[in-house]
Design a protein around this motif. Sequence first.
Motif, short mmCIF file in Angstrom:
data_model
loop_
_atom_site.label_atom_id
_atom_site.label_comp_id
_atom_site.label_asym_id
_atom_site.label_seq_id
_atom_site.Cartn_x
_atom_site.Cartn_y
_atom_site.Cartn_z
N GLY A 58 -22.52 18.39 9.92
CA GLY A 58 -22.25 16.96 9.85
C GLY A 58 -23.31 16.23 9.06
N MET A 59 -23.07 14.94 8.83
CA MET A 59 -23.99 14.12 8.05
C MET A 59 -25.07 13.48 8.91
N ARG A 60 -24.91 13.53 10.23
CA ARG A 60 -25.86 12.88 11.13
C ARG A 60 -26.40 13.87 12.14
N CYS A 61 -27.41 13.43 12.87
CA CYS A 61 -27.99 14.24 13.93
C CYS A 61 -26.89 14.63 14.92
N PRO A 62 -26.76 15.90 15.28
CA PRO A 62 -25.66 16.32 16.15
C PRO A 62 -25.84 15.95 17.62
N ILE A 63 -27.00 15.42 17.97
CA ILE A 63 -27.25 15.03 19.37
C ILE A 63 -27.31 13.52 19.46
N ASP A 107 -17.40 11.23 21.12
CA ASP A 107 -17.49 10.84 19.72
C ASP A 107 -18.83 10.25 19.35
N ASP A 108 -19.74 10.11 20.31
CA ASP A 108 -21.01 9.47 20.01
C ASP A 108 -21.78 10.19 18.92
N GLY A 109 -21.66 11.52 18.88
CA GLY A 109 -22.39 12.28 17.87
C GLY A 109 -21.96 11.92 16.46
N GLU A 110 -20.74 11.44 16.31
CA GLU A 110 -20.25 11.08 14.99
C GLU A 110 -20.54 9.62 14.65
N ARG A 111 -21.01 8.81 15.65
CA ARG A 111 -21.18 7.39 15.41
C ARG A 111 -22.64 6.96 15.37
N GLN A 112 -23.55 7.93 15.31
CA GLN A 112 -24.95 7.57 15.30
C GLN A 112 -25.34 6.95 13.97
#
Length: 222
Positions: A149-154, A208-213
Motif C-alpha cells: 500500500g501507499m500508507r503505513c499498514p498499521i 478501513d482505517d489502514g487505508e485512510r491514514q
Amino acid sequence: MSHDFLSFFMAWMAAPGRVGAIAPSGAALAELITREITDQTGPVLELGPGTGAFTYQLLKRGVRPQDLTLVEYGSDFMKMLQVRFPGARVLWMDASRLASERLFEGAPVGAVVSGLPLLNMSPRKVISIVGGAFSYIRPGGAFYQFTYGMRCPIPRPILDRLGLRATLIDRAMLNVPPAAVYRLTRRPQHKLLARDAAPAITPGISRDDGERQTSRDCTTAA
C-alpha cells in the motif's frame, strides 16, 4: 525459484486473504526489510516467512540460525522452512497467539521481521500480532513490516494504543509489485502492558482505517 512461485500462487489461490500475495518477495524487498539487522541484533522473530526469502537474507546479514524463530501458519510453507533452515526454530502457529504462547523467557528479541498481510486483517488481529510481538522485543528493538500500500499498514489508533511510532525506511521499487518498509519502535517512556497485547477493539477503529491514514501517522527515515 519457479517452485517457490508455484507454492505461493497455490497458497494464494487457497486463501488470498491470509497469504496476501501471489508471489514470494523479491531480492530488493528482502534486502530492504533486513537492512538494519546485523550479527549483533541477537534473536530475530520472523512472522509469515513463507518460502524464506527474508530468512535467507537474515542469514546473509550474519544472524545465526539458532537465533531465528520462524512463525508460519501455512502447513506447506512450514514443512519447506524446516527443510531449508534446519538450524532455526520453526513454529506452526497463528501469529495472533504470540502473547499467549510465551515463545521466549523475558524479552530478548532484537528485531521482528513481518511478512504478514496486515492490511487484510481486522484491527483486533493486528493488535494481537503487533502487541504480542512487542512483548518479546527488548528496549531499542524494532518491528519491521512491509506493505504494498501507499500508507503505513498499521492505523494511527493502533499505534497510539500500543505506544508505538512508525517510520518509513524506504521503498523497494524493483520489487514486483513495489513495496514499502516501515520500522515500528516504542515511543519514549512507553512500557507495553499485558492488556495492550489483548485482542480488544479500540473505539473508532474500523477495517478501513489502514487505508485512510494521512502522512502524519508515520515519519520518514533520515
